[in-house]
Design an enzyme around this catalytic site. Sequence first.
Site, PDB file in Angstrom:
ATOM      1  N   ILE A 192       0.824  -1.209   0.000  1.00 36.67           N
ATOM      2  CA  ILE A 192       0.000   0.000   0.000  1.00 36.67           C
ATOM      3  C   ILE A 192       0.859   1.261   0.000  1.00 36.67           C
ATOM      4  O   ILE A 192       0.393   2.321  -0.387  1.00 36.67           O
ATOM      5  CB  ILE A 192      -0.973  -0.011   1.201  1.00 36.67           C
ATOM      6  CG1 ILE A 192      -1.841  -1.274   1.151  1.00 36.67           C
ATOM      7  CG2 ILE A 192      -1.858   1.221   1.209  1.00 36.67           C
ATOM      8  CD1 ILE A 192      -2.595  -1.465  -0.154  1.00 36.67           C
TER       9      ILE A 192
ATOM     10  N   ASP B 103      -4.135   8.048  -2.278  1.00 37.60           N
ATOM     11  CA  ASP B 103      -4.903   7.366  -1.243  1.00 37.60           C
ATOM     12  C   ASP B 103      -6.099   8.190  -0.784  1.00 37.60           C
ATOM     13  O   ASP B 103      -5.976   9.381  -0.480  1.00 37.60           O
ATOM     14  CB  ASP B 103      -4.018   7.073  -0.024  1.00 37.60           C
ATOM     15  CG  ASP B 103      -3.025   5.958  -0.294  1.00 37.60           C
ATOM     16  OD1 ASP B 103      -3.270   5.179  -1.228  1.00 37.60           O
ATOM     17  OD2 ASP B 103      -2.023   5.871   0.424  1.00 37.60           O
TER      18      ASP B 103
ATOM     19  N   HIS C 149      -2.705  -4.379  10.976  1.00 40.00           N
ATOM     20  CA  HIS C 149      -2.875  -3.769  12.293  1.00 40.00           C
ATOM     21  C   HIS C 149      -2.673  -4.782  13.417  1.00 40.00           C
ATOM     22  O   HIS C 149      -2.918  -4.484  14.579  1.00 40.00           O
ATOM     23  CB  HIS C 149      -4.256  -3.115  12.399  1.00 40.00           C
ATOM     24  CG  HIS C 149      -4.394  -1.927  11.489  1.00 40.00           C
ATOM     25  ND1 HIS C 149      -4.726  -2.065  10.163  1.00 40.00           N
ATOM     26  CD2 HIS C 149      -4.218  -0.605  11.712  1.00 40.00           C
ATOM     27  CE1 HIS C 149      -4.769  -0.854   9.610  1.00 40.00           C
ATOM     28  NE2 HIS C 149      -4.458   0.034  10.517  1.00 40.00           N
TER      29      HIS C 149
ATOM     30  N   CYS D 138      -3.308  -2.458   4.274  1.00 42.66           N
ATOM     31  CA  CYS D 138      -3.031  -1.061   4.580  1.00 42.66           C
ATOM     32  C   CYS D 138      -1.516  -0.855   4.560  1.00 42.66           C
ATOM     33  O   CYS D 138      -0.752  -1.798   4.317  1.00 42.66           O
ATOM     34  CB  CYS D 138      -3.621  -0.684   5.945  1.00 42.66           C
ATOM     35  SG  CYS D 138      -3.958   1.079   6.135  1.00 42.66           S
TER      36      CYS D 138
END
Length: 756
Positions: A432, A600, A696, A728
Site C-alpha cells: 500500500i 490514497d 494492524h 493497509c
Amino acid sequence: MQTSIIGYPRVGTLRELKFASENYFKGEISIDELNQTGANLRAAHWKIQQENGIDFIPSNDFSFYDGLLDTACLLNIVPERYQALGLSPLATYFAMARGYQGEQGDVKALAMKKWFNTNYHYMVPEINDATTIQLAGTKMFDEYLEAKQQNVVTKPVLTGPFTLLKLAKYTGVKQANDFVRATAEAYVAILGQLNELGVAWVQLDEPGLVTDLSQEDIALFSKLYAQILSAKGNVKVLVQTYFGDIRDCYQTLQELPFDGIGIDFIEGKESLALVKQYGFSDDKVLFAGLVNGKNIWKNQYKRTLGLLQELRAQVKQIVLSSSCSLLHVPYTLAHETKLPVASKRYLAFAEEKLQEFAQLKSIADQADPYSTDLYLKNEELFNSVRFTNNEAVQAKAAALTEADFTRLPAFGEREAIQHAKFNLPQLPTTTIGSFPQTADVRANRFAFKKGDITEEQYKQFNFEKIAACVALQEEIGLDVLVHGEYERNDMVEYFGESLDGFMFTEKAWVQSYGTRCVKPPIVWGDISRSKPMTVEYSAYAKSLTSKPVKGMLTGPVTILNWSFPREDISLRDSAFQIALAIRDEVLDLEANHIEIIQIDEAALREKLPLRKSDWQSEYLSWAIPAFRLVHSGVQAETQIHTHMCYSQFSDIIRDIDAMDADVITFEASRSDLAIIDVINECGFQTEVGPGVYDIHSPRIPSVEEIKQGLTRMLAKIDTAKLWVNPDCGLKTRGEKETWASLKQLVQAAKEVRATL
C-alpha cells in the site's frame, strides 16, 4: 446552569497511555505498571473536570484500547477462539483487539471499522449463536468507585444496548432480535449494581439513533428499553445521542421513561426544530450538546447563548453538554510552544473546552449575559479576521469546468493500454505504500527538525533507506514497488506541511485506534502548492530498479477529512482547493516518468452523512469529483491507484467505481473479504486489490491462509482485475514481521498464479 461532558480523551497529554501500552506489548513493563498508568490518567481527567466545575463528570470513558470492546467484554461477548487461548482477562482483551500469535494459539483480531463519521476506529463485537450475553465484568463499577475514593462523583458511561446490537457482527443464524431479552437482562443487572453503589446518573450512549431508522429498528430500541427502564430503580438514566439529530425516534424517546435525553445541536440539523415542533417532557432533563466536541475552534458564545435561550423557552430542565465525546480533539494547548499567540487565541482543545464550559456556566446565570466581560471578550474575538485568503487560489477553483473532472480515454481503453505497457504477471503483487518507521527513521527526522543535522544529511539517510527498501522488495519478488515513505511523519500531516494554508501543532495528538494517534493539521487559509512534495524521493527509487515504482500521494478528501477544517467556507470549496494542489503534484510525478501513481483516499467514507438522503447533496456530489479532478489530466498510460480502509463500502461501491481510478485497494482481511461479494454483484469495472492480511496485528499470516483468501477472491473477481497486497500501509509494523509477511504474500501469489 449545570454542565456535562460526554467523554474525555484518554491517551494522555503526551500520549502516556500509548507508550505504556506498547511497552507492555513488548514485555518491557508489567501489567501492574500499565494499570498504574491508566489510574494516573483517570485521576488527572477527573481532577481537571472537577476543577472546571463540570457537574456531570464521566467515568468508564477510559479504555486501554476501545470503548465498544470494553462493553463487549463487560457483557461476556468474547468469541470462543479467544477464550480458548487461556490467557488472562487483559491479555484476552488485547488478543481481540490486536490478534494473537504465540504458544497458546494463532488468532486474528476482531474486525475494525470507523466510528460513525469520525476518524476513530472501533472493534466490532462478534456474536454467534452460542454467545451468552450477561454481565461478566466489573470495570464500569470499579472506575466509579475509584473516582469516588478521590472525592469525585461521576456518571458512569456505557455503550447502549441498541447501538451495541446494531454494530455487532453476527456469525450464526441468530440476529439482533434473538438477543434482545438477554441483552436487556444484562443491562438490568448493570443498573442493579449501580443502584447498590448509590450511583445518581448513568449515561447510555446511543449514537445509532442518529442514523436512518426503520420501524423494526425503533421497535428493537423500544423493546430493549421497556424492559431495562422498568427496573432502573433510583438511578437516573440518560440516553445520550451524538453526531446528528434523532428525527426518526424523537417522540419515542419522549414517551419512554428516560430521566435525561442527550441531543446534539451542532451536527443535529433538525434538533432545534424537533424540540420546537414536539416539545420536551417536563419530567426529563435535556442534555443539550451546544459545545462542539469535534472541532478545535473556540466556541462563539453569542451562538451558544442564542440557542440556549431558544431552548429555555421550550424546555424546563437543561444541562449544557458537549455535542459528543471530547475524545475527538487534542488534549491541551499547554504544550504548543510554537503556535503564534495570535492563532492560539482562536483554538480550544479538550482542556480549553472545559474552561469554556466554566465561562458559559457563569455567563448563562447572569441577568444580562450579553453585557458580561467574558461575553464581550469572546465576541470581540469573533469579530476579528482569522483566516488567510489567496485570491489566485480562489479564482483557479472558480474557473473549473466539467472537463476538468473527466479523464480521457474511458477506463476500458486505458486498461488495455496499461496492460500492454506494464506486462505484469497475473495477480500482480504490491504494497500500500509505507514501510516500518523504525527508531532510526524517526530519530533522523527529529534531528533534522531540531537543526542537529543538515538537510543534506537528512536526505542522504532517507536515500539509503529507500535503496535498502527497494532492494528488499526486489529480493522477495514484489511486482510493483514503493519507496517506503521514510520522509513522512503521517500521510496527511506530511502533505499539510508541504502545502500553503495549513497550520501545525507540536503535541495535538488525537486517538485514531488503540495506540495509534494522529496529529491533524489545521486548515488556516486557502490551500495551494508552491513546490513539488514527493518527486525527488519517488524519482530516486525509480532510478534503482527496472520494475514499476508507485508515486505515493494522499487524496484531497482524506487530507480534508483528517484535518480540522476552517469554518468560513464550505468543505466542497476546501476539497477543490486541495485537489488542485495535489493535481499539480500528480502531473509533476508523471513528467518525471513515474508511471504508476497512488492517490490514497483512506477516509473517503469517513464524512459521509449518517443519513442516506444527505449522501449526494451534502458529500458525494463534491467528494467524488474532487478525486477525479486530481488525476483527470494524466496520460492514458499512467496508471492511477487509490486505497481505502476500515469502513463499510458496500453501499457506495458504485460511487467508488465512479472515481475512475485504474486500481483500487481495499481493507478486507478483518471484514472477512465481504467486499468481494459487493464488487462482484455491482459489476465493478476498476481493478481491485482486497487486502489479503491484516497489518494492524503483529501476527504473520501463513502462505496457506493467503492462498485460501485469493482462491475466494478468484471465485468472484476476474483474474485480470485482481491485485495482491496487504490491507493497509506498513508504517506501524516492525521490520521483522513486515518482511516475513510479505514473503508469505509473494509466495502465496506465485503458488496460486501457477494454478491458473
